[in-house]
Write an enzyme that holds these catalytic residues in place. Structure first.
Site, PDB file in Angstrom:
ATOM      1  N   LEU A 120       0.842  -1.199   0.000  1.00  0.00           N
ATOM      2  CA  LEU A 120       0.000   0.000   0.000  1.00  0.00           C
ATOM      3  C   LEU A 120       0.877   1.249   0.000  1.00  0.00           C
ATOM      4  O   LEU A 120       1.875   1.300   0.715  1.00  0.00           O
ATOM      5  CB  LEU A 120      -0.868   0.030   1.268  1.00  0.00           C
ATOM      6  CG  LEU A 120      -1.878  -1.096   1.426  1.00  0.00           C
ATOM      7  CD1 LEU A 120      -2.492  -1.050   2.827  1.00  0.00           C
ATOM      8  CD2 LEU A 120      -2.964  -0.962   0.363  1.00  0.00           C
ATOM      9  N   ASP A 160       2.727  -5.834   2.897  1.00  0.00           N
ATOM     10  CA  ASP A 160       3.114  -4.832   3.899  1.00  0.00           C
ATOM     11  C   ASP A 160       3.544  -5.458   5.222  1.00  0.00           C
ATOM     12  O   ASP A 160       3.688  -4.756   6.229  1.00  0.00           O
ATOM     13  CB  ASP A 160       1.929  -3.877   4.157  1.00  0.00           C
ATOM     14  CG  ASP A 160       1.678  -2.965   2.976  1.00  0.00           C
ATOM     15  OD1 ASP A 160       2.566  -2.151   2.670  1.00  0.00           O
ATOM     16  OD2 ASP A 160       0.612  -3.086   2.331  1.00  0.00           O
ATOM     17  N   GLU A 187       4.958  -3.201  13.184  1.00  0.00           N
ATOM     18  CA  GLU A 187       4.456  -2.377  14.284  1.00  0.00           C
ATOM     19  C   GLU A 187       2.934  -2.269  14.283  1.00  0.00           C
ATOM     20  O   GLU A 187       2.316  -2.148  15.341  1.00  0.00           O
ATOM     21  CB  GLU A 187       5.046  -0.965  14.200  1.00  0.00           C
ATOM     22  CG  GLU A 187       4.497  -0.064  15.298  1.00  0.00           C
ATOM     23  CD  GLU A 187       5.057   1.329  15.243  1.00  0.00           C
ATOM     24  OE1 GLU A 187       5.683   1.738  16.230  1.00  0.00           O
ATOM     25  OE2 GLU A 187       4.866   2.027  14.224  1.00  0.00           O
ATOM     26  N   ASP A 188       2.328  -2.325  13.089  1.00  0.00           N
ATOM     27  CA  ASP A 188       0.887  -2.060  13.014  1.00  0.00           C
ATOM     28  C   ASP A 188       0.013  -3.181  13.561  1.00  0.00           C
ATOM     29  O   ASP A 188      -1.141  -2.947  13.895  1.00  0.00           O
ATOM     30  CB  ASP A 188       0.486  -1.791  11.555  1.00  0.00           C
ATOM     31  CG  ASP A 188       1.071  -0.479  11.075  1.00  0.00           C
ATOM     32  OD1 ASP A 188       1.036   0.489  11.844  1.00  0.00           O
ATOM     33  OD2 ASP A 188       1.576  -0.444   9.938  1.00  0.00           O
ATOM     34  N   ARG A 211      -4.303  -6.007   5.094  1.00  0.00           N
ATOM     35  CA  ARG A 211      -3.357  -6.257   6.194  1.00  0.00           C
ATOM     36  C   ARG A 211      -3.963  -7.068   7.347  1.00  0.00           C
ATOM     37  O   ARG A 211      -3.250  -7.474   8.254  1.00  0.00           O
ATOM     38  CB  ARG A 211      -2.794  -4.923   6.708  1.00  0.00           C
ATOM     39  CG  ARG A 211      -2.083  -4.119   5.611  1.00  0.00           C
ATOM     40  CD  ARG A 211      -1.083  -3.150   6.164  1.00  0.00           C
ATOM     41  NE  ARG A 211      -0.095  -3.828   6.988  1.00  0.00           N
ATOM     42  CZ  ARG A 211       0.801  -3.209   7.739  1.00  0.00           C
ATOM     43  NH1 ARG A 211       0.832  -1.895   7.759  1.00  0.00           N
ATOM     44  NH2 ARG A 211       1.658  -3.897   8.474  1.00  0.00           N
ATOM     45  N   ARG A 259      -7.254   4.115   9.366  1.00  0.00           N
ATOM     46  CA  ARG A 259      -6.937   2.743   9.771  1.00  0.00           C
ATOM     47  C   ARG A 259      -7.428   2.393  11.182  1.00  0.00           C
ATOM     48  O   ARG A 259      -7.531   1.218  11.521  1.00  0.00           O
ATOM     49  CB  ARG A 259      -5.420   2.523   9.721  1.00  0.00           C
ATOM     50  CG  ARG A 259      -4.753   2.885   8.399  1.00  0.00           C
ATOM     51  CD  ARG A 259      -5.051   1.869   7.326  1.00  0.00           C
ATOM     52  NE  ARG A 259      -4.328   2.162   6.105  1.00  0.00           N
ATOM     53  CZ  ARG A 259      -3.109   1.719   5.839  1.00  0.00           C
ATOM     54  NH1 ARG A 259      -2.464   0.970   6.708  1.00  0.00           N
ATOM     55  NH2 ARG A 259      -2.533   2.021   4.696  1.00  0.00           N
ATOM     56  N   HIS A 317      -0.763   7.627   9.863  1.00  0.00           N
ATOM     57  CA  HIS A 317      -0.828   7.153  11.242  1.00  0.00           C
ATOM     58  C   HIS A 317      -0.411   8.293  12.183  1.00  0.00           C
ATOM     59  O   HIS A 317       0.312   9.207  11.759  1.00  0.00           O
ATOM     60  CB  HIS A 317       0.147   5.996  11.460  1.00  0.00           C
ATOM     61  CG  HIS A 317      -0.275   4.694  10.844  1.00  0.00           C
ATOM     62  ND1 HIS A 317       0.557   3.932  10.053  1.00  0.00           N
ATOM     63  CD2 HIS A 317      -1.442   3.998  10.937  1.00  0.00           C
ATOM     64  CE1 HIS A 317      -0.076   2.826   9.671  1.00  0.00           C
ATOM     65  NE2 HIS A 317      -1.296   2.845  10.181  1.00  0.00           N
ATOM     66  N   CYS A 337       7.723   1.702  12.098  1.00  0.00           N
ATOM     67  CA  CYS A 337       6.871   0.652  11.519  1.00  0.00           C
ATOM     68  C   CYS A 337       7.587  -0.688  11.387  1.00  0.00           C
ATOM     69  O   CYS A 337       6.947  -1.738  11.329  1.00  0.00           O
ATOM     70  CB  CYS A 337       6.402   1.050  10.115  1.00  0.00           C
ATOM     71  SG  CYS A 337       5.740   2.694   9.991  1.00  0.00           S
TER      72      CYS A 337
END
Ligand code: GLY
Length: 253
Positions: free
Chosen positions: A18, A60, A65-66, A85, A131, A161, A248
């Site tokens: 992305l 991704d 981290e996400d 994701r 998100r 973010h 990230c």
């Protein structure tokens, strides 16, 4: 202090990750080299690094981290807002459970990506973004409170973010970009303004007294050095093409 980090090797499929950056496709070989240097930088900060295998089906997935938030009291598996994701979470779960006996979960209709979360001591700022929605943020606050931690919601716009525009460097020092500089939630901090042309460097990372700074942003690098921090530059050009910042690429705990 952090003792560990979890990272995931970039996959060749990262070329279809992305992005809204408009900086072209990443060079996979160079990305792998930069990822190895990132791991070296973590080692230099005294951290043990667990390197997970590539996940080709998730372009991704190197942006670990996400998909989880690791606190000193518990782990929280997130529920990413990006549809491509969501499936990454089950793959991070095992790695997280190797270190945490208690792993909580954010559930639909809540969405949350931990790039939207900034830790300041026992408090967690949670940005609302495309998100991360209010249900996800509220679920997280409830979980944090059960463990004696706290959280608060940050209204924001124009950032992928929260940590695209903010980085807490400990000792009350906060890097701020754009609207974040005058945002009422952060007035109590010593705010260091990141200029527009260096926006990408607003995502820098404090690790055990050293600040990792993306390579090529001399003004903010100097400002961070002037605060008395040791710094370590990391070339992030190929991850920047996918809107990915320094924070990230790892889960630090
Ligand atoms: N390319 C990283 C993300 O958008 O989640």
């Amino acid at each position: 202090m952090f003792t560990h980090a979890i990272v995931r090797k970039p996959s060749e499929s990262m070329l279809s990750g992305l992005t809204e950056a408009n900086l072209g496709k990443p060079n996979y070989k160079l990305a792998c080299k930069q990822h190895q240097d990132y791991i070296a930088a973590l080692h230099e900060c005294g951290i043990k690094v667990t390197e997970l295998e590539t996940l080709e089906q998730y372009p991704d997935a190197c942006f670990v981290e996400d998909v989880a938030l690791l606190t000193p009291k518990c782990a929280i598996l997130t529920h990413p807002g990006a549809s491509t994701r969501k499936g990454e979470v089950i793959y991070i779960e095992q790695a997280v459970r190797d270190f945490f006996s208690n792993a909580e979960k954010i559930e639909a209709p809540g969405t949350l990506e931990a790039g939207d979360i900034m830790m300041v001591g026992n408090h967690y700022y949670i940005g609302l973004s495309k998100r991360t929605n209010a249900q996800g943020a509220k679920q997280l606050i409830n979980i944090l409170e059960r463990y004696g931690l706290s959280g608060s919601i940050v209204e924001m716009s124009g950032l992928l973010h929260l940590k695209t525009g903010l980085s807490y460097l400990e000792n009350n020092n906060l890097l701020t970009f754009g609207d974040m500089h005058l945002h009422p939630d952060f007035r109590q901090f010593n705010r260091i303004k990141v200029e527009n042309e260096e926006a990408y460097a607003a995502n820098s990372v404090w690790i055990n007294g050293t600040v990792l700074v993306p390579k090529g942003f001399p003004k903010i690098l100097k400002a961070i050095k002037n605060l008395g921090y040791k710094t370590r530059e990391v070339d992030m050009s190929e991850f920047q093409k996918l809107d990915g910042g320094l924070s990230c690429l790892s889960l630090r705990f």
